[in-house]
Write a protein that holds these residues in place. Structure first.
Motif, mmCIF file in Angstrom:
data_model
loop_
_atom_site.group_PDB
_atom_site.id
_atom_site.type_symbol
_atom_site.label_atom_id
_atom_site.label_comp_id
_atom_site.label_asym_id
_atom_site.label_seq_id
_atom_site.Cartn_x
_atom_site.Cartn_y
_atom_site.Cartn_z
ATOM 1 N N THR A 37 -10.498 17.380 -16.700
ATOM 2 C CA THR A 37 -9.868 17.937 -16.632
ATOM 3 C C THR A 37 -9.070 18.511 -18.354
ATOM 4 N N THR A 38 -7.845 18.599 -18.522
ATOM 5 C CA THR A 38 -7.359 19.803 -19.714
ATOM 6 C C THR A 38 -7.366 18.469 -20.615
ATOM 7 N N ALA A 39 -7.731 18.168 -22.129
ATOM 8 C CA ALA A 39 -8.349 17.945 -23.096
ATOM 9 C C ALA A 39 -6.649 16.762 -23.567
ATOM 10 N N ALA A 40 -5.840 17.684 -22.994
ATOM 11 C CA ALA A 40 -4.256 17.245 -22.955
ATOM 12 C C ALA A 40 -3.859 16.707 -22.183
ATOM 13 N N GLY A 41 -4.362 15.909 -21.338
ATOM 14 C CA GLY A 41 -3.882 14.818 -20.464
ATOM 15 C C GLY A 41 -3.183 14.866 -19.680
ATOM 16 N N PRO A 42 -2.840 14.194 -18.073
ATOM 17 C CA PRO A 42 -2.263 14.475 -17.013
ATOM 18 C C PRO A 42 -0.720 15.343 -17.209
ATOM 19 N N GLY A 43 -0.481 15.777 -16.388
ATOM 20 C CA GLY A 43 0.576 16.669 -16.704
ATOM 21 C C GLY A 43 0.326 17.836 -17.693
ATOM 22 N N ALA A 44 -0.837 17.924 -18.223
ATOM 23 C CA ALA A 44 -0.259 19.242 -19.631
ATOM 24 C C ALA A 44 -0.756 21.270 -18.967
ATOM 25 N N GLY A 45 0.230 21.671 -18.854
ATOM 26 C CA GLY A 45 -0.734 22.436 -17.835
ATOM 27 C C GLY A 45 -1.132 22.561 -17.030
ATOM 28 N N GLY A 46 0.081 22.225 -15.529
ATOM 29 C CA GLY A 46 -0.765 22.375 -14.273
ATOM 30 C C GLY A 46 -1.756 23.452 -13.709
ATOM 31 N N ASP A 47 -1.887 25.089 -14.514
ATOM 32 C CA ASP A 47 -2.660 25.592 -13.822
ATOM 33 C C ASP A 47 -4.355 25.029 -14.590
ATOM 34 N N ALA A 48 -4.495 24.498 -15.353
ATOM 35 C CA ALA A 48 -5.439 24.461 -15.835
ATOM 36 C C ALA A 48 -7.311 24.368 -15.624
ATOM 37 N N PRO A 49 -6.649 23.285 -14.069
ATOM 38 C CA PRO A 49 -8.302 23.536 -13.911
ATOM 39 C C PRO A 49 -8.305 25.299 -12.762
ATOM 40 N N GLY B 234 -6.904 16.431 -6.521
ATOM 41 C CA GLY B 234 -6.091 15.177 -7.793
ATOM 42 C C GLY B 234 -6.030 16.375 -9.411
ATOM 43 N N GLY B 235 -5.471 17.514 -9.033
ATOM 44 C CA GLY B 235 -5.534 17.573 -10.778
ATOM 45 C C GLY B 235 -6.379 18.141 -11.274
ATOM 46 N N ALA B 236 -7.704 18.730 -11.025
ATOM 47 C CA ALA B 236 -8.919 18.212 -12.388
ATOM 48 C C ALA B 236 -9.881 19.480 -11.003
#
Length: 463
Positions: A408-420, A440-442
């Protein structure tokens, strides 16, 4: 700011040490084309206001990069951490060491492929596999083609060209790439006769459809989907009775086809080829590169007279196997003679039977190392539970408990939905691509098929 004059000519580039090294590595023609393309692009950049000196300094590295990229095959090894063991898009089964060795020897040497060493005359290439297939399946005879779709095609063409082929509506499957069974039947020259309904087919449906123009009854193992609820199908033994009474051959297409009972390794049972033969099918078709764990092939086993007719079909030459795959298949089939050590030697079965606890321990071991590798890029890694699939149409709704890494992004959940998605793209672009799946967002890396920790760490080092 420097202009065009600082750019070297093509000849100057070729006689420089860098140019000579590139010619030695890639050939003069390829280097010429790469240099010319880069110089043309740099002249355009200079006209747009860029500095010629800076561009000239980058020329050797840019040309080398272009040549390396052009020389790199798109067909390159990947790490399959997708959670699908037999991933069709990733080449399905990984071959056993014995099969790899046999294939390598076949590539490097002339073989007695169609040469009878005893009599000195012409032999049959299928003879190298026929005896093993008879032994492992209990069938009277066997023949081999280049995949299971070809096996079904040539069997139907042999038995039912210009005649009727009876099949349940609930078994008119579509396989990968939008290839549909009715289309294969049409290409085989058989006239499709559908019986029953999508969810329920009874013995009387088959009995009522059989006539003087019936060439074959086809039963298809619906391995890539499942219909549940208010359903009924005619079991293979009962269908064999119906076909036998009418004097019509029964063709049972198993699809994946297993030579061993998967329940012995804690997996849900799939019908084995030997069982299908014992149940009375006149012919059974199945794949080589799925549950069997070998290279791509299609097997047809069953009655000796029907196999002989298939071998006389002119299509047989068009769909035959080459020496490399025959050698690899022979080595793979020999592994089944020693079922006690099969899971150790056959990668497909080893991966499918791998205990979740072992994979979870690997995830815990790798998590801090992968986390450290991803930290500079703004991502974190943590162990997670997940579920693997067999793949390639086998047991489509069954999953196997597994474990992996949740990225996951180090910025935490909801930070940049396209990060995965962005991370997945970066991992696919590595020299050895890493293939996971998003959920699951990851980005999830299922470790079931990761034999060595170092393989993942070495791949990520290229980030």
């Amino acid at each position: 700011m420097q202009g065009f004059r600082v750019l070297p000519s093509v000849d100057q580039f070729l006689v420089a040490d860098t140019g000579k090294a590139l010619v030695e590595r890639h050939g003069r023609t390829a280097v010429l084309a790469a240099v010319r393309a880069r110089l043309e692009a740099m002249r355009a950049a200079i006209r747009a206001g860029e500095d010629g000196g800076a561009l000239a300094a980058r020329l050797p590295d840019l040309v080398a990069g272009d040549l390396d990229a052009a020389a790199r095959s798109a067909l390159r090894p990947v790490l399959n951490l997708s959670g699908t063991v037999l991933h069709t898009n990733l080449g399905r089964a990984i071959l056993a060491e014995a099969a790899i060795k046999a294939a390598t020897e076949a590539m490097a040497n002339p073989l007695a492929l169609e040469f009878d060493l005893d009599g000195g005359g012409r032999g049959q290439r299928d003879d190298h596999l026929r005896g093993l297939l008879r032994e492992l399946t209990g069938a009277e005879d066997a023949t081999i083609v280049n995949n299971n779709a070809a096996a079904v095609l040539i069997a139907l063409n042999t038995l039912a060209q210009g005649r009727e082929a009876i099949v349940s509506r609930g078994e008119l499957i579509e396989i990968g790439g939008a290839f549909r069974l009715p289309d294969i039947m049409a290409r085989a020259g058989a006239r499709l006769v559908e019986v029953g309904t999508t969810n329920r087919t009874h013995p009387r449906d088959y009995e009522g459809a059989i006539g003087s123009d019936t060439g074959v009854i086809l039963k298809v193992h619906t391995s890539n989907y499942r219909i549940e609820g208010f359903t009924a199908e005619v079991p293979a033994p009962r269908l064999a009775q119906i076909a036998g009474k009418a004097g019509v051959p029964l063709l049972n297409d198993l699809g994946s086809g297993s030579l061993a009972d998967l329940a012995a390794w804690g997996l849900r049972r799939e019908p084995t080829v030997a069982e299908a033969v014992a149940e009375g099918a006149d012919l059974v078709t199945f794949s080589g590169d799925k549950l069997l764990g070998g290279p791509q092939a299609g097997f047809i086993v069953g009655r000796r007279d029907l196999i002989a007719a298939i071998d006389r079909n002119p299509l047989k030459r068009a769909v035959r196997l080459d020496k490399i795959r025959i050698a690899a298949l022979e080595a793979t089939l020999r592994l089944y003679r020693d079922p006690d050590r099969l899971a150790e030697r056959l990668p497909t079965l080893r991966h499918l039977a791998r205990p979740q606890a072992e994979i979870a321990a690997q995830a815990a071991r790798l998590a801090p190392l992968v986390d450290a590798a991803l930290a500079p890029h703004g991502f974190t890694a943590a162990p997670c539970d997940c579920a693997s699939q067999i793949g390639s149409g086998a047991l489509p709704v069954d999953t196997i408990p597994s474990a992996g890494l949740r990225l996951t992004t180090a910025a935490g959940p909801g930070a940049g939905g396209d990060a995965p998605d962005r991370l997945a793209a970066r991992l696919r672009a590595l020299p050895q691509p890493v293939i996971g799946h998003i959920g699951g967002g990851a980005l999830i890396l299922d470790l079931r098929c990761l034999d060595r920790d170092a393989d993942l760490l070495d791949a990520l080092a290229a980030l």
